[in-house]
Scaffold this motif. Structure first.
Motif, mmCIF file in Angstrom:
data_model
loop_
_atom_site.group_PDB
_atom_site.id
_atom_site.type_symbol
_atom_site.label_atom_id
_atom_site.label_comp_id
_atom_site.label_asym_id
_atom_site.label_seq_id
_atom_site.Cartn_x
_atom_site.Cartn_y
_atom_site.Cartn_z
ATOM 1 N N TRP A 34 0.816 -1.226 0.000
ATOM 2 C CA TRP A 34 0.000 0.000 0.000
ATOM 3 C C TRP A 34 0.845 1.270 0.000
ATOM 4 O O TRP A 34 0.321 2.350 -0.234
ATOM 5 N N ASN A 35 2.133 1.138 0.242
ATOM 6 C CA ASN A 35 3.011 2.304 0.211
ATOM 7 C C ASN A 35 3.552 2.586 -1.192
ATOM 8 O O ASN A 35 4.399 3.470 -1.358
ATOM 9 N N GLY A 36 3.070 1.859 -2.167
ATOM 10 C CA GLY A 36 3.525 2.074 -3.534
ATOM 11 C C GLY A 36 4.594 1.084 -3.920
ATOM 12 O O GLY A 36 5.265 0.487 -3.075
ATOM 13 N N GLY A 37 4.750 0.911 -5.220
ATOM 14 C CA GLY A 37 5.781 0.017 -5.720
ATOM 15 C C GLY A 37 5.226 -1.267 -6.295
ATOM 16 O O GLY A 37 5.218 -2.308 -5.633
ATOM 17 N N LEU A 38 4.702 -1.208 -7.519
ATOM 18 C CA LEU A 38 4.254 -2.388 -8.248
ATOM 19 C C LEU A 38 4.825 -2.317 -9.662
ATOM 20 O O LEU A 38 4.590 -1.332 -10.369
ATOM 21 N N GLY A 39 5.554 -3.321 -10.054
ATOM 22 C CA GLY A 39 6.101 -3.356 -11.406
ATOM 23 C C GLY A 39 5.127 -4.040 -12.345
ATOM 24 O O GLY A 39 4.764 -5.198 -12.135
ATOM 25 N N ILE A 40 4.675 -3.320 -13.376
ATOM 26 C CA ILE A 40 3.678 -3.872 -14.280
ATOM 27 C C ILE A 40 4.192 -5.122 -14.980
ATOM 28 O O ILE A 40 3.441 -6.049 -15.274
ATOM 29 N N TRP A 41 5.517 -5.165 -15.227
ATOM 30 C CA TRP A 41 6.062 -6.345 -15.905
ATOM 31 C C TRP A 41 5.843 -7.600 -15.067
ATOM 32 O O TRP A 41 5.405 -8.635 -15.578
ATOM 33 N N GLY A 42 6.146 -7.518 -13.787
ATOM 34 C CA GLY A 42 5.942 -8.665 -12.911
ATOM 35 C C GLY A 42 4.482 -8.980 -12.691
ATOM 36 O O GLY A 42 4.091 -10.144 -12.568
ATOM 37 N N ALA A 43 3.654 -7.922 -12.637
ATOM 38 C CA ALA A 43 2.220 -8.133 -12.425
ATOM 39 C C ALA A 43 1.597 -8.895 -13.586
ATOM 40 O O ALA A 43 0.822 -9.841 -13.382
ATOM 41 N N VAL A 44 1.930 -8.505 -14.813
ATOM 42 C CA VAL A 44 1.368 -9.183 -15.982
ATOM 43 C C VAL A 44 1.928 -10.604 -16.107
ATOM 44 O O VAL A 44 1.201 -11.549 -16.420
ATOM 45 N N ALA A 45 3.231 -10.763 -15.846
ATOM 46 C CA ALA A 45 3.860 -12.071 -15.994
ATOM 47 C C ALA A 45 3.283 -13.090 -15.008
ATOM 48 O O ALA A 45 2.816 -14.167 -15.409
ATOM 49 N N LEU A 46 3.284 -12.752 -13.723
ATOM 50 C CA LEU A 46 2.793 -13.708 -12.735
ATOM 51 C C LEU A 46 1.271 -13.775 -12.742
ATOM 52 O O LEU A 46 0.688 -14.830 -12.466
ATOM 53 N N GLY A 47 0.618 -12.648 -13.081
ATOM 54 C CA GLY A 47 -0.839 -12.697 -13.246
ATOM 55 C C GLY A 47 -1.231 -13.633 -14.373
ATOM 56 O O GLY A 47 -2.251 -14.328 -14.296
ATOM 57 N N GLY A 48 -0.405 -13.665 -15.413
ATOM 58 C CA GLY A 48 -0.654 -14.589 -16.515
ATOM 59 C C GLY A 48 -0.565 -16.041 -16.079
ATOM 60 O O GLY A 48 -1.286 -16.904 -16.604
ATOM 61 N N VAL A 49 0.305 -16.315 -15.112
ATOM 62 C CA VAL A 49 0.390 -17.682 -14.578
ATOM 63 C C VAL A 49 -0.923 -18.068 -13.899
ATOM 64 O O VAL A 49 -1.426 -19.182 -14.052
ATOM 65 N N GLY A 50 -1.483 -17.121 -13.144
ATOM 66 C CA GLY A 50 -2.766 -17.386 -12.506
ATOM 67 C C GLY A 50 -3.865 -17.640 -13.521
ATOM 68 O O GLY A 50 -4.710 -18.526 -13.343
ATOM 69 N N VAL A 51 -3.868 -16.873 -14.613
ATOM 70 C CA VAL A 51 -4.851 -17.081 -15.678
ATOM 71 C C VAL A 51 -4.646 -18.436 -16.338
ATOM 72 O O VAL A 51 -5.614 -19.169 -16.611
ATOM 73 N N TRP A 52 -3.398 -18.803 -16.599
ATOM 74 C CA TRP A 52 -3.097 -20.083 -17.230
ATOM 75 C C TRP A 52 -3.579 -21.251 -16.374
ATOM 76 O O TRP A 52 -4.168 -22.214 -16.892
ATOM 77 N N LEU A 53 -3.363 -21.172 -15.069
ATOM 78 C CA LEU A 53 -3.817 -22.239 -14.180
ATOM 79 C C LEU A 53 -5.337 -22.371 -14.213
ATOM 80 O O LEU A 53 -5.882 -23.477 -14.242
#
Length: 364
Positions: free
Chosen positions: A96-115
């Protein structure tokens, strides 16, 4: 002093009793809601089962938040683990203090979608193409969280839409009290335009098998490369951005993903196999018949009557059926009913005699 500017927010946290409401988190949540809503509408339009995108969004968001935070901590590790780190190591968990890398979010989020797709038996490419515009809009909304945290800004500017940043913030120029490029705003507007462009391209060119998602990656990285070049806030260091061969880390990441997206578009340019948008466990008999037709199989004839199957020796009716408007059958039934009726039998016999007499008279 400039005549116009974008002021910095006075605060990014509000309290509902003891519960803190952080603007950064609220922007992310709002972006996710918009993405899921739009993806659900697009999925139903493709013939998918309602509620599928909502179910897939749960693991995708969880994996995405973890991946986004991991990328941030890995690339900005000195903020938490360096000798001069301004934050405690455990604060790496304070998303909540900030700091999210979109590259990592899309990459690992894609793993969740794939599963989720693998569990349901859905085509990953179909899901990826469906959610691509929604991801762009979610990023556009989420970037306003950077505004409340006074981060993601560019170098000094005198433009009327320059951003005010509090002196002493990481990346600010010591002694400078002017304005900075609102890089967060540039990226937000770029993502909005990209989202609408993806919707148009999907309808215009019927992009399937993950090609629309690849187009999203290519489009986003182009804008991100330019915007990243404007930034002066730190990435990879405590008070500076780490560069390699004159480019920031995120710019190199953008180049690699852009090339990868183009390669994917080329490799899959002729792919046109059928995609599964309804899970096998959720298919109705009509869906199964349609799938069999697409696969080139002859669906089972469910309209054959039980009388035909019970009587294998029964002669099939002639292909030359009488027209539907023919009334011969109904006339014969009416006559049979009249003959079987005890009342009026004499009248019927007299009518038959008169009909025979008329017939013989015509013959003569």
């Amino acid at each position: 002093m400039p005549l116009a500017s974008i002021p910095s927010p006075s605060q990014g946290v509000w309290y509902l009793g003891p519960i803190p409401l952080r603007a950064y988190a609220l922007c992310i949540v709002l972006g996710v809601i918009v993405a899921v809503w739009l993806s659900e509408r697009r999925w139903r339009a493709r013939g998918g089962t309602p509620g599928t995108m909502v179910d897939i969004a749960v693991p995708a968001v969880i994996f995405g938040l973890i991946g986004g935070r991991l990328y941030h901590v890995i690339t900005d590790w000195q903020l938490y683990f360096g000798p001069d780190a301004p934050n405690k190591p455990y604060e790496a968990l304070f998303i909540w203090n900030g700091g999210l890398g979109i590259w990592g979010a899309v990459a690992l989020g894609g793993v969740g979608v794939w599963l989720s797709c693998r569990k349901r038996g859905l085509s990953l490419g179909a899901v990826a193409d469906t959610v691509a515009p929604g991801i762009a809009f979610a990023q556009a909304i989420g970037r306003w969280g950077n505004y409340f945290n006074q981060e993601l800004f560019g170098g000094p500017t005198t433009l009327p839409w320059g951003l005010e940043i509090e002196p002493g913030r990481a990346g600010t120029i010591e002694g400078y009290t002017g304005l900075y490029h609102p890089a967060f705003l540039y990226e937000s507007l770029w993502n909005v335009a990209l989202g609408f462009a993806l919707i148009w391209a999907g309808r215009r060119f019927t992009l399937r098998h993950g090609r629309l998602f690849a187009l999203y990656v290519a489009g986003y990285t182009v804008g991100r490369f330019w915007i990243e070049g404007l930034r002066v806030d730190p990435v990879g260091g405590v008070d500076h951005a780490v560069h390699f061969l004159g480019l920031r880390i995120n710019q190199w990441t953008a180049i690699a993903l852009f090339v990868g997206a183009l390669v994917y578009l080329w490799v899959t340019r002729n792919k046109d196999t059928e995609e599964i948008v309804v899970a096998p466990s959720e298919q109705t008999p009509d869906d199964s018949a349609a799938s069999a037709a697409v696969a080139g199989e002859e669906p089972a004839d469910e309209t054959r009557s039980s009388e035909e199957t019970d009587s294998p020796g029964k002669t099939e009716p002639s292909d030359k059926a009488e027209p539907s408007g023919r009334t011969e059958t109904s006339g014969e039934a009416a006559l049979a009913d009249a003959d079987s009726s005890p009342e009026g039998a004499d009248e019927d016999g007299a009518e038959d005699d008169r009909a025979k007499a008329v017939s013989e008279e015509k013959k003569s």
